[in-house]
Structures are given as structure tokens and as C-alpha cells.
Design an enzyme around this catalytic site. Structure first.
Site, PDB file in Angstrom:
ATOM      1  N   SER A   1       0.821  -1.207   0.000  1.00  0.00           N
ATOM      2  CA  SER A   1       0.000   0.000   0.000  1.00  0.00           C
ATOM      3  C   SER A   1       0.855   1.257   0.000  1.00  0.00           C
ATOM      4  CB  SER A   1      -0.861   0.052   1.264  1.00  0.00           C
ATOM      5  OG  SER A   1      -1.680  -1.069   1.335  1.00  0.00           O
TER       6      SER A   1
ATOM      7  N   ASN B   1      -3.611   5.946  -1.949  1.00  0.00           N
ATOM      8  CA  ASN B   1      -3.484   6.079  -0.491  1.00  0.00           C
ATOM      9  C   ASN B   1      -2.981   7.448  -0.054  1.00  0.00           C
ATOM     10  OD1 ASN B   1      -4.535   3.659   0.371  1.00  0.00           O
ATOM     11  ND2 ASN B   1      -2.657   2.564  -0.103  1.00  0.00           N
TER      12      ASN B   1
ATOM     13  N   HIS C   1      -1.034  -2.641  -7.179  1.00  0.00           N
ATOM     14  CA  HIS C   1      -1.792  -2.265  -5.976  1.00  0.00           C
ATOM     15  C   HIS C   1      -3.282  -2.462  -6.242  1.00  0.00           C
ATOM     16  CE1 HIS C   1      -3.055   1.010  -2.911  1.00  0.00           C
ATOM     17  NE2 HIS C   1      -2.993  -0.167  -2.334  1.00  0.00           N
TER      18      HIS C   1
ATOM     19  N   GLU D   1      -3.699  -0.087  -9.367  1.00  0.00           N
ATOM     20  CA  GLU D   1      -2.710   0.982  -9.530  1.00  0.00           C
ATOM     21  C   GLU D   1      -1.393   0.277  -9.869  1.00  0.00           C
ATOM     22  OE1 GLU D   1      -2.413   3.084  -5.780  1.00  0.00           O
ATOM     23  OE2 GLU D   1      -1.958   4.966  -6.733  1.00  0.00           O
TER      24      GLU D   1
HETATM   25  P1  NAD Z   1      -3.535  -9.457   6.054  1.00  0.00           P
HETATM   26  O1  NAD Z   1      -3.018  -9.210   7.427  1.00  0.00           O
HETATM   27  O2  NAD Z   1      -4.979  -9.736   5.870  1.00  0.00           O
HETATM   28  O3  NAD Z   1      -2.740 -10.684   5.378  1.00  0.00           O
HETATM   29  C1  NAD Z   1      -1.346 -10.735   5.347  1.00  0.00           C
HETATM   30  C2  NAD Z   1      -0.944 -12.199   5.185  1.00  0.00           C
HETATM   31  O4  NAD Z   1       0.465 -12.227   4.946  1.00  0.00           O
HETATM   32  C3  NAD Z   1      -1.232 -13.047   6.428  1.00  0.00           C
HETATM   33  O5  NAD Z   1      -1.991 -14.179   6.064  1.00  0.00           O
HETATM   34  C4  NAD Z   1       0.175 -13.427   6.904  1.00  0.00           C
HETATM   35  O6  NAD Z   1       0.226 -14.710   7.501  1.00  0.00           O
HETATM   36  C5  NAD Z   1       0.948 -13.384   5.607  1.00  0.00           C
HETATM   37  N1  NAD Z   1       2.394 -13.273   5.804  1.00  0.00           N
HETATM   38  C6  NAD Z   1       3.082 -12.571   6.745  1.00  0.00           C
HETATM   39  N2  NAD Z   1       4.399 -12.768   6.588  1.00  0.00           N
HETATM   40  C7  NAD Z   1       4.559 -13.616   5.546  1.00  0.00           C
HETATM   41  C8  NAD Z   1       5.681 -14.204   4.910  1.00  0.00           C
HETATM   42  N3  NAD Z   1       6.926 -13.956   5.328  1.00  0.00           N
HETATM   43  N4  NAD Z   1       5.470 -15.034   3.867  1.00  0.00           N
HETATM   44  C9  NAD Z   1       4.222 -15.292   3.431  1.00  0.00           C
HETATM   45  N5  NAD Z   1       3.106 -14.760   3.988  1.00  0.00           N
HETATM   46  C10 NAD Z   1       3.277 -13.936   5.029  1.00  0.00           C
HETATM   47  O7  NAD Z   1      -3.050  -8.198   5.195  1.00  0.00           O
HETATM   48  P2  NAD Z   1      -3.706  -7.628   3.835  1.00  0.00           P
HETATM   49  O8  NAD Z   1      -4.695  -6.588   4.178  1.00  0.00           O
HETATM   50  O9  NAD Z   1      -4.067  -8.765   2.939  1.00  0.00           O
HETATM   51  O10 NAD Z   1      -2.453  -6.843   3.242  1.00  0.00           O
HETATM   52  C11 NAD Z   1      -1.485  -7.492   2.437  1.00  0.00           C
HETATM   53  C12 NAD Z   1      -0.780  -6.451   1.600  1.00  0.00           C
HETATM   54  O11 NAD Z   1      -1.734  -5.798   0.775  1.00  0.00           O
HETATM   55  C13 NAD Z   1      -0.101  -5.343   2.422  1.00  0.00           C
HETATM   56  O12 NAD Z   1       1.068  -4.963   1.779  1.00  0.00           O
HETATM   57  C14 NAD Z   1      -1.139  -4.238   2.383  1.00  0.00           C
HETATM   58  O13 NAD Z   1      -0.571  -2.965   2.552  1.00  0.00           O
HETATM   59  C15 NAD Z   1      -1.666  -4.403   0.974  1.00  0.00           C
HETATM   60  N6  NAD Z   1      -2.998  -3.835   0.716  1.00  0.00           N
HETATM   61  C16 NAD Z   1      -3.990  -3.962   1.632  1.00  0.00           C
HETATM   62  C17 NAD Z   1      -5.236  -3.437   1.348  1.00  0.00           C
HETATM   63  C18 NAD Z   1      -6.372  -3.593   2.306  1.00  0.00           C
HETATM   64  O14 NAD Z   1      -7.417  -2.954   2.104  1.00  0.00           O
HETATM   65  N7  NAD Z   1      -6.257  -4.402   3.334  1.00  0.00           N
HETATM   66  C19 NAD Z   1      -5.486  -2.791   0.131  1.00  0.00           C
HETATM   67  C20 NAD Z   1      -4.449  -2.710  -0.803  1.00  0.00           C
HETATM   68  C21 NAD Z   1      -3.212  -3.232  -0.495  1.00  0.00           C
END
Ligand code: NAD
Length: 285
Positions: free
Chosen positions: A119, A190, A140, A152
Site C-alpha cells: 500500500s 493512499n 496495488h 494501480e
Molecule cells: P492481512 O493481514 O490480511 O494478510 C497478510 C498475510 O500475509 C497473512 O496471512 C500473513 O500470515 C501473511 N504473511 C506474513 N508474513 C509472511 C511471509 N513472510 N510469507 C508469506 N506470507 C506472510 O493483510 P492484507 O490486508 O491482505 O495486506 C497485504 C498487503 O496488501 C499489504 O502490503 C497491504 O498494505 C496491501 N494492501 C492492503 C489493502 C487492504 O485494504 N487491506 C489494500 C491494498 C493493499
């Protein structure tokens, strides 16, 4: 487009959504996370999401089965070695992401593209942690991935035109609309939305209105489909906190100073919908 097999790192909120849309488009996807429980939860979420689409008559049971058949899972990063592209969607933490990219760089085929769904973390820095910087790029996706049209596409300083072109084509192939952005703290989406959510958190923190009141004001008054605090719960309190900190540190501008409530909520485990409680309570849902 020469992308046939995709690896997705992280089976959480975003990872499983990315897996779903890629598999539904007919691509083979390997979903990786650190443990069986995380991978299983990701698969269950995908099945539930496909069931909702069946109920709405958007897909058939056959579509569901063929989508699920395109998905395999693993807890070993090494199983992504022969993929054409890896989309990393692990926790928003720079050290974790740099470590994943260093490992992927070592184990993947030389032509494999490495994309991140971060993000806010610098793609240029992530690219710099690899020996294939020109093949590193940001994809993204927006939350919820199966619903939101935008991707994005963020170019690191080093990203090649060929990598950008492939990722642009892939985004369209899976039914999304790619929009190009340059690497900068928070990119575009963002940079605009997270300071607004941070301000809404300050309004709440200062007791000016209830969470419901703040959200209703923005929905009824500004025609937003979702209020900023409910959106924060959807995105994840930890994710919002990580992004506002990146904006604050990246620009060194006090206008991005994080509301103290983010740290408190993270300490309390109030991470939003995914933990059952954020600004709202989801325990009984
Ligand atoms: P989340 O907490 O729901 O999921 C993250 C996952 O990553 C978890 O299942 C965790 O076990 C796993 N993880 C952690 N370390 C790891 C590793 N070393 N190897 C493999 N897996 C690993 O988080 P999310 O909301 O899905 O966010 C994931 C990414 O997407 C982040 O970079 C976040 O900034 C980005 N993002 C999130 C959103 C949102 O709305 N939540 C939107 C766009 C982008």
C-alpha cells in the site's frame, strides 16, 4: 501475454482476493503463506466469495469448481520457483517484504516478474533489494479485490517498459483496469484516501462525533458509499497505521502525523473486520 502460472505470497485479505480473480480468469495460481491455517483460511474465504457470486447468479457452480481447480496452495516459498510472476501480498512491513523479495530473487527463474501489492512501501527500495530490479513493479489492488476494478500499477525507478507492459496486460486479462502511477510514498490512491481516514480518526479521538455519526456525515453529505471509519475497519487498522506512518516519514510533513488512536487500536488487537473489532464490533457477524 506470456503469463500462465502465478504465485501469490500471503493468503490474507488481499492475497486470497488476488488468487480468486487470477484463478477465475483461467490462470494457474499457487497461493503461499507461512502456515497451513493461513492458507486454509484463504481457501475458505475464496470458496465463500464464489458461493456469494453463485447466489447472485453471477457465476455457475461449474465456474466455481473450475476456479478452485486452478488454485494450489503451499507454505514453502520455494514452490513458487517456476511461476511467471509472483504477486506479494504479505503483511505491510518493510523488513518482511524485503526478506521475501530477496528470497524470491534467489529462487525464481530469471525471467519471473516480482510484483508487490504494498500500500505504501517504496517499490524502488524493494526493487533495489533484488538483482532483477527492472522486473520489479507494484500491483496495488483495491479491497475487496473481486469487486473493485482498479489496479494501480506502480513503476519503481528501475522498472522496465517490458515489465510494465506485461503487468498492464495481465491486469486487463484478469478483468481489472490498470492505471499507471509513479513510486512515491502512498502512491496516488493512499496519498489521498489515508490522510482523510486519519483526519476522521482524529475527529473520533477528539470526541466530536460518534463513529456512526462521522460515517453518516461523509455518506449523506459527500455521497461516499462507505464512511471513513468503516473503510478503515475494512482495510485493516494495522494497514492504515502503516500507510500513514510511511506518508509521515516519507514526506517529513506534520500534516500526515498519525492519530494516536491507531497505535492504541493495534496494541488492543482491534484491527477491524479481520479481527472482529475495530471502530465497530463484528463479533456476532
Ligand atoms: P492481512 O493481514 O490480511 O494478510 C497478510 C498475510 O500475509 C497473512 O496471512 C500473513 O500470515 C501473511 N504473511 C506474513 N508474513 C509472511 C511471509 N513472510 N510469507 C508469506 N506470507 C506472510 O493483510 P492484507 O490486508 O491482505 O495486506 C497485504 C498487503 O496488501 C499489504 O502490503 C497491504 O498494505 C496491501 N494492501 C492492503 C489493502 C487492504 O485494504 N487491506 C489494500 C491494498 C493493499
Amino acid at each position: 501475454m506470456n503469463i500462465k502460472i502465478i504465485g501469490v505470497v500471503g493468503a490474507g485479505t488481499m492475497g486470497n482476493g488476488i488468487v480468486q480473480v487470477c484463478a477465475a480468469a483461467g490462470l494457474k495460481v499457487i497461493m503461499q503463506d507461512i502456515g497451513e491455517a493461513q492458507v486454509e483460511r484463504g481457501l475458505t474465504t475464496i470458496a465463500g466469495s464464489l458461493d456469494r457470486l453463485i447466489k447472485k447468479d453471477k457465476i455457475s457452480e461449474q465456474d466455481k469448481q473450475s476456479t478452485l481447480a486452478n488454485i494450489s496452495t503451499t507454505t514453502a516459498l520455494a514452490d513458487l520457483a517456476d511461476t511467471d510472476i509472483v504477486i506479494e501480498a504479505a503483511t505491510e512491513n518493510e523488513a518482511i517484504k524485503l526478506d521475501i523479495f530477496r528470497q524470491l530473487d534467489e529462487l525464481c527463474q530469471p525471467q519471473t516478474i516480482l510484483a508487490s501489492n504494498t500500500s505504501s512501501i517504496s517499490l524502488t527500495r524493494i526493487a533495489g533489494a533484488t538483482q532483477r530490479a527492472e522486473q520489479v513493479i507494484g500491483m496495488h489492488f483495491m479491497n475487496p479485490v473481486p469487486v473493485m476494478a482498479l489496479v494501480e500499477v506502480i513503476r519503481a525507478l528501475q522498472t522496465s517498459d517490458a515489465t510494465f507492459q506485461t503487468v498492464h496486460e495481465l491486469s486487463e486479462f484478469i478483468g481489472k483496469i490498470p492505471i499507471e502511477a509513479k513510486d512515491s510514498p502512498g502512491f496516488v490512491a493512499n496519498r489521498i484516501i489515508v490522510p482523510m481516514i486519519n483526519e476522521a480518526a482524529y475527529v473520533y479521538y477528539e470526541g466530536l462525533a460518534s463513529a456512526e455519526g462521522i460515517d453518516e456525515i461523509m455518506k449523506l453529505g459527500m455521497a461516499h458509499t462507505m464512511g471513513p471509519l468503516m473503510l478503515a475497519d475494512l482495510i485493516g487498522i494495522d494497514v492504515i497505521y502503516a500507510v500513514i506512518k510511511v506518508l509521515h516519514e516519507g514526506f517529513g510533513d506534520s500534516k500526515y502525523r498519525p492519530c494516536p488512536i491507531w497505535q492504541q487500536m493495534v496494541d488492543a488487537g482491534y484491527l477491524g473486520r479481520k479481527s472482529g473489532r475495530g471502530f465497530y464490533n463484528y463479533a456476532d457477524k
